[in-house]
Structure formats: structure tokens, C-alpha cells
Write a protein that holds these residues in place. Structure first.
Motif, PDB file in Angstrom:
ATOM      1  N   GLN A  67       0.821  -1.407   0.040  1.00 12.25           N
ATOM      2  CA  GLN A  67       0.081  -0.019   0.032  1.00 12.25           C
ATOM      3  C   GLN A  67       0.935   1.278  -0.119  1.00 12.25           C
ATOM      4  N   CYS A  68       1.958   1.384   0.704  1.00 11.97           N
ATOM      5  CA  CYS A  68       2.904   2.519   0.931  1.00 11.97           C
ATOM      6  C   CYS A  68       3.626   2.485  -0.590  1.00 11.97           C
ATOM      7  N   ALA A  69       3.983   1.530  -1.302  1.00 11.83           N
ATOM      8  CA  ALA A  69       4.680   1.846  -2.408  1.00 11.83           C
ATOM      9  C   ALA A  69       3.547   2.132  -3.336  1.00 11.83           C
ATOM     10  N   ALA A  75       0.559   9.165  -5.827  1.00 14.78           N
ATOM     11  CA  ALA A  75       0.912  10.650  -5.698  1.00 14.78           C
ATOM     12  C   ALA A  75       2.031  11.159  -6.650  1.00 14.78           C
ATOM     13  N   ALA A  76       2.599  10.352  -7.264  1.00 10.54           N
ATOM     14  CA  ALA A  76       3.467  10.639  -8.279  1.00 10.54           C
ATOM     15  C   ALA A  76       2.661  10.896  -9.686  1.00 10.54           C
ATOM     16  N   THR A  77       1.514  10.139  -9.885  1.00  9.48           N
ATOM     17  CA  THR A  77       0.677  10.020 -10.991  1.00  9.48           C
ATOM     18  C   THR A  77      -0.132  11.232 -11.043  1.00  9.48           C
ATOM     19  N   ARG A  78      -0.578  11.673  -9.827  1.00 11.27           N
ATOM     20  CA  ARG A  78      -1.342  12.542  -9.628  1.00 11.27           C
ATOM     21  C   ARG A  78      -0.450  13.887  -9.984  1.00 11.27           C
ATOM     22  N   SER A  97      11.060  10.951  -1.678  1.00 11.83           N
ATOM     23  CA  SER A  97       9.755  10.791  -1.563  1.00 11.83           C
ATOM     24  C   SER A  97       8.781  11.458  -0.549  1.00 11.83           C
ATOM     25  N   ARG A  98       9.574  11.801   0.621  1.00  7.60           N
ATOM     26  CA  ARG A  98       8.925  12.318   1.867  1.00  7.60           C
ATOM     27  C   ARG A  98       7.894  13.479   1.523  1.00  7.60           C
ATOM     28  N   LYS A  99       8.342  14.385   0.951  1.00 10.90           N
ATOM     29  CA  LYS A  99       7.354  15.556   0.761  1.00 10.90           C
ATOM     30  C   LYS A  99       6.212  15.276  -0.266  1.00 10.90           C
ATOM     31  N   LEU A 100       6.505  14.589  -1.266  1.00 10.86           N
ATOM     32  CA  LEU A 100       5.408  13.948  -2.427  1.00 10.86           C
ATOM     33  C   LEU A 100       4.432  13.031  -1.319  1.00 10.86           C
ATOM     34  N   PHE A 101       4.843  12.193  -0.623  1.00  6.18           N
ATOM     35  CA  PHE A 101       4.018  10.960   0.095  1.00  6.18           C
ATOM     36  C   PHE A 101       3.489  11.888   1.243  1.00  6.18           C
ATOM     37  N   VAL A 102       3.988  12.808   2.027  1.00  7.34           N
ATOM     38  CA  VAL A 102       3.473  13.359   3.049  1.00  7.34           C
ATOM     39  C   VAL A 102       2.209  14.455   2.656  1.00  7.34           C
ATOM     40  N   ASP A 103       2.713  15.312   1.674  1.00  5.49           N
ATOM     41  CA  ASP A 103       1.740  16.205   1.164  1.00  5.49           C
ATOM     42  C   ASP A 103       0.487  15.396   0.471  1.00  5.49           C
ATOM     43  N   PHE A 104       0.592  14.309  -0.237  1.00  7.37           N
ATOM     44  CA  PHE A 104      -0.572  13.488  -0.842  1.00  7.37           C
ATOM     45  C   PHE A 104      -1.526  13.020   0.125  1.00  7.37           C
ATOM     46  N   LEU A 105      -0.981  12.496   1.442  1.00  7.43           N
ATOM     47  CA  LEU A 105      -1.800  12.077   2.510  1.00  7.43           C
ATOM     48  C   LEU A 105      -2.453  13.305   3.221  1.00  7.43           C
ATOM     49  N   PHE A 106      -2.041  14.151   3.402  1.00 11.28           N
ATOM     50  CA  PHE A 106      -2.635  15.075   4.162  1.00 11.28           C
ATOM     51  C   PHE A 106      -3.634  16.431   3.452  1.00 11.28           C
ATOM     52  N   GLN A 107      -3.362  16.368   1.930  1.00 14.35           N
ATOM     53  CA  GLN A 107      -3.832  17.328   1.139  1.00 14.35           C
ATOM     54  C   GLN A 107      -4.835  16.649   0.303  1.00 14.35           C
ATOM     55  N   THR A 108      -4.891  15.367  -0.023  1.00 18.42           N
ATOM     56  CA  THR A 108      -5.668  14.702  -0.921  1.00 18.42           C
ATOM     57  C   THR A 108      -6.796  13.860  -0.274  1.00 18.42           C
ATOM     58  N   ALA A 109      -8.005  14.111  -0.643  1.00 16.09           N
ATOM     59  CA  ALA A 109      -9.122  13.181  -0.393  1.00 16.09           C
ATOM     60  C   ALA A 109      -8.931  12.101  -0.798  1.00 16.09           C
ATOM     61  N   ALA A 118       1.531  16.716  10.341  1.00 12.35           N
ATOM     62  CA  ALA A 118       2.343  15.959  11.193  1.00 12.35           C
ATOM     63  C   ALA A 118       2.023  14.593  11.411  1.00 12.35           C
ATOM     64  N   GLU A 119       0.757  14.215  11.324  1.00 15.88           N
ATOM     65  CA  GLU A 119       0.435  12.723  11.506  1.00 15.88           C
ATOM     66  C   GLU A 119       0.799  12.124   9.948  1.00 15.88           C
ATOM     67  N   ALA A 120       0.796  12.655   9.010  1.00 17.29           N
ATOM     68  CA  ALA A 120       1.420  12.252   7.576  1.00 17.29           C
ATOM     69  C   ALA A 120       3.164  12.028   7.728  1.00 17.29           C
ATOM     70  N   GLU A 121       3.531  12.981   8.526  1.00 18.79           N
ATOM     71  CA  GLU A 121       5.143  12.530   8.627  1.00 18.79           C
ATOM     72  C   GLU A 121       5.438  11.546   9.310  1.00 18.79           C
ATOM     73  N   ASP A 122       4.567  11.240  10.611  1.00 21.79           N
ATOM     74  CA  ASP A 122       4.810  10.039  11.646  1.00 21.79           C
ATOM     75  C   ASP A 122       4.466   8.894  10.831  1.00 21.79           C
ATOM     76  N   PHE A 123       3.538   8.831   9.972  1.00 22.99           N
ATOM     77  CA  PHE A 123       3.133   7.445   9.088  1.00 22.99           C
ATOM     78  C   PHE A 123       4.330   7.363   8.060  1.00 22.99           C
ATOM     79  N   TYR A 124       4.845   8.521   7.532  1.00 20.48           N
ATOM     80  CA  TYR A 124       5.753   8.301   6.660  1.00 20.48           C
ATOM     81  C   TYR A 124       6.878   7.551   7.246  1.00 20.48           C
TER      82      TYR A 124
END
Length: 197
Positions: A67-69, A75-78, A97-109, A118-124
Motif C-alpha cells: 500500500q505504501c509503494a 501521488a507521483a501520477t497525480r 519521496s518524503r514531501k510527495l508522500f506526506v503532501d499527498f496524505l494530508f492534502q488529498t481526499a 504532522a500525522e502524515a510525517e509520522d506515518f511516513y
């Protein structure tokens, strides 16, 4: 093959039909034939097999790793971004990948309802990186089968099956948005052009 039954040459021919802001039916075909077919064969199908055949004896680590991959690819496709190990050239390439991954989680429905930045950073750091680099979760994070939410950031629980439902919901919503959103369409073409390179 960049999707089941589709070669790089097939993409090159089909991409000539893809005009940002153009025919919604052609964009729906692009989504179904290239992206969704690719995701089903490489991610969604394999995750489903592990879910169905699992005995609740640790396969959640495999599922959440995949799921993480998958999240990074989505995120990269979007964003229409390509990963480059060295010398990434912004704005359409990334090296970390940190910024791409984190931004996707907290900014995308629908993930934005689950994660703060902060939670997306923790998850990452403690789920994604820990699983992919150390084959474990860290800092108290655990993986359970299912729950009322996909991820409980306060209790540090990933509900793997509920998370999968959210991921698949995102994919469906993205497919609908792709038929009408010119910026998503441009990003889609950039990503698939790179996959076909």
C-alpha cells in the motif's frame, strides 16, 4: 509492458489521442486501459490475494508495504512526477519521496480527513519507511485487519483492509476527475510518457 497487454508503442500511439481538456471518453479509456489495468495487475490483485489467503499471522506487514509503494505511485501520477535517484530536475522530477508522500496524505481526499501534516510525517517515517527499509513498524505503530477508520493516528493503528478500501475509493475518484481536469490530464501524460520511456 506498461499495462496488461499494452506495450510502450501502444502507449505512444494512444497518447496522441489525449488532449488536455479533450474528449472525456478518451480520458476514461486511458484511465481504464492503462492506469487501472496496471494497478489491478501489479497492486490491487496481489493485495487482494494476500488478504483472501491470509491467516492473520503477519501478512498485514506485506499488505501495508505494498500500500505504501502504491501511495507513492498514486501521488507521483497525480503530480505527473518522475522519480530520479540522482540529480532530479524540478518541477517534474523528485529525488526524495518524503514531501510527495506526506503532501499527498494530508492534502488529498479521502486521506486528508485522516492525516494532518504532522500525522502524515509520522506515518511516513514510522510506517512507510520502517516497513520498506527495516521490515517493521516503529514508534508504537501497529497493523490490524479492519476498523471503523483506515488509520487511527492517535492510537497509531493502520487498519489494513479499511485502508485498502480508502485507497480504492481514491483510485475511483481519481478516474472520474481525470475525465474533466486538464491539470490531472497533463500530469497523467507526463507520468505515462516516463513509464514508456
Amino acid at each position: 509492458m506498461i499495462a496488461p497487454g499494452k506495450t510502450k508503442d501502444d502507449w505512444t500511439k494512444f497518447a496522441k489521442l489525449l488532449v488536455p481538456g479533450g474528449d472525456a471518453n478518451v480520458w476514461a479509456e486511458a484511465f481504464d486501459t492503462y492506469l487501472l489495468a496496471r494497478l489491478r495487475s501489479r497492486y490491487l490483485g496481489p493485495i487482494g490475494m494476500v488478504q483472501d489467503k491470509g491467516a492473520w499471522e503477519g501478512e498485514g506487514f506485506t499488505i501495508v508495504s505494498i500500500q505504501c509503494a502504491l501511495i507513492e505511485f498514486l501521488a507521483a501520477t497525480r503530480a505527473g512526477k518522475k522519480y530520479r535517484h540522482k540529480n532530479a530536475q524540478p518541477p517534474h522530477e523528485y529525488q526524495n519521496s518524503r514531501k510527495l508522500f506526506v503532501d499527498f496524505l494530508f492534502q488529498t481526499a479521502p486521506f486528508d480527513k485522516v492525516f494532518s501534516e504532522a500525522e502524515a510525517e509520522d506515518f511516513y517515517s514510522n510506517v512507510r519507511c520502517a516497513l520498506l527499509h527495516e521490515a517493521r513498524t516503529k514508534d508504537g505503530w501497529i497493523i490490524w485487519v479492519t476498523g471503523a477508520v483506515p488509520v487511527d493516528c492517535h492510537k497509531k493503528i493502520v487498519y489494513r483492509d479499511s485502508f485498502q478500501t480508502s485507497i480504492e475509493g481514491y483510485i475511483d475518484d481519481y478516474g472520474m476527475a481525470l475525465t474533466a481536469d486538464a491539470s490531472l490530464q497533463e500530469a497523467f501524460v507526463r507520468k505515462f510518457d516516463d513509464l514508456a520511456a
